[in-house]
Design an enzyme around this catalytic site. Sequence first.
Site, PDB file in Angstrom:
ATOM      1  N   ALA A  44       1.023  -0.356  -0.318  1.00 21.60           N
ATOM      2  CA  ALA A  44       2.016  -0.866  -1.635  1.00 21.60           C
ATOM      3  C   ALA A  44       1.970   0.195  -2.883  1.00 21.60           C
ATOM      4  O   ALA A  44       1.261  -0.692  -4.059  1.00 21.60           O
ATOM      5  CB  ALA A  44       1.375  -2.414  -1.885  1.00 21.60           C
TER       6      ALA A  44
ATOM      7  N   HIS B 186      -3.477   0.433   8.636  1.00 21.29           N
ATOM      8  CA  HIS B 186      -2.956   0.497   7.184  1.00 21.29           C
ATOM      9  C   HIS B 186      -3.114   1.962   6.867  1.00 21.29           C
ATOM     10  O   HIS B 186      -1.924   2.334   5.925  1.00 21.29           O
ATOM     11  CB  HIS B 186      -3.823  -0.176   6.169  1.00 21.29           C
TER      12      HIS B 186
ATOM     13  N   ASP C 295      -9.377  -6.804   2.886  1.00 23.83           N
ATOM     14  CA  ASP C 295      -8.146  -7.292   2.742  1.00 23.83           C
ATOM     15  C   ASP C 295      -8.039  -8.675   3.900  1.00 23.83           C
ATOM     16  O   ASP C 295      -6.833  -8.778   4.252  1.00 23.83           O
ATOM     17  CB  ASP C 295      -6.963  -6.414   2.686  1.00 23.83           C
TER      18      ASP C 295
END
Length: 386
Positions: free
Chosen positions: A222, A253, A277
């Site tokens: 992100a 990720h 996370d």
Amino acid sequence: MSDRFALTGARIFDGADWHDNAALVVKGDAVEAILPEGAVPSGVPAVETGGGLLVPGFVDIQVNGGGGVMLNDHPDVASIETICRAHAPFGTTALLVTLITDTPAITAAAIAAGAEATRQKAPGFLGLHLEGPHLSIARKGAHDPALIRPMADADQAALIAARKELPVLLTTVAPESVEPSRVAALAKAGVVVSLGHSDTDYATASAFAEAGATVVTHLFNAMSQIGNREPGLAGAAIDTGGLYAGIIADGIHVHPATMILALRGKQGPGKIVLVTDAMATIGTDMTSFTLNGRTIYRKDGSLRLADGTLAGADLDMISAVRFVHRVVGLDLDEALRMASLYPAEAISQAHRLGRFANGTAADIVGLSNDLDVRNVWIGGKKVFGA
């Protein structure tokens, strides 16, 4: 158990060095000393660990949920306690419960719950991480774009007020939604400012670091990526010595080779730290849950929205440690520091967390030689294990 005891029979890692044939002496809620086993004072009960390793408790600065609970859905003390309990069996003894972008009312409720959890001294609760709502829609990830908005005076004031009631308050913001002067004001008030969910360029990210930002949220995810002519936020995170950067080490990720490149290139003193996370799934067998009214599906080790967008991680901290040790190839002591000492440093808590020394918190993880969690103590009290 006595207020004072000595853990024996295991190799001890103090955050810097290993100790063999030693005992970890605990008094009350703090570490008293690491001593040769034969030097433990008479009258101090010895607790035999049965071998393995004793390491500082893990510190996770990004935990959205666990035990079937998301803070967004139930912003109350009971949820905070449930989340902390869910992560303890995986070695996490201190965590920032994280609120994903939500309404002002939910955010206020989460802050009030965090303040009350602090007053009640909820085991494992270290503070809050408010991930949004002041982000970039272009890099929203799983955040609801309808709830993303620029920071206003009232938001800044609320964060500064909240910091006074919490041991640690971290907030993730994007330069697209926050002015550098606001970052400076927040940092001056003791709020840890992290850059994330942003499409910003390298120069702007660097300017925000100069203004007071000290962390980057889930490196490579992100955010603007490293390009040949524009290093982006990812490049700034690696190249800027004052920035710490969280990384989600689940092999989904971030590719292991990319992690290796980042670790080799990271300029200090800021370090790359492990974050989970984690979402509500940790410690459960649930296959789906909801966030802001949208269903998130658990499958093949990942959590995704219906369109395939990653939505947090199905990851616990000991699994992250094993991944960077076994797959990425880091020495075990460095893998352990990434889960304990470095995140504690990132939020100015290394004076009491992430290491063993006289007066540090007796947050202790007992591991097998195969890196399975066998026992966990928080503040000198066993919270997991036989």
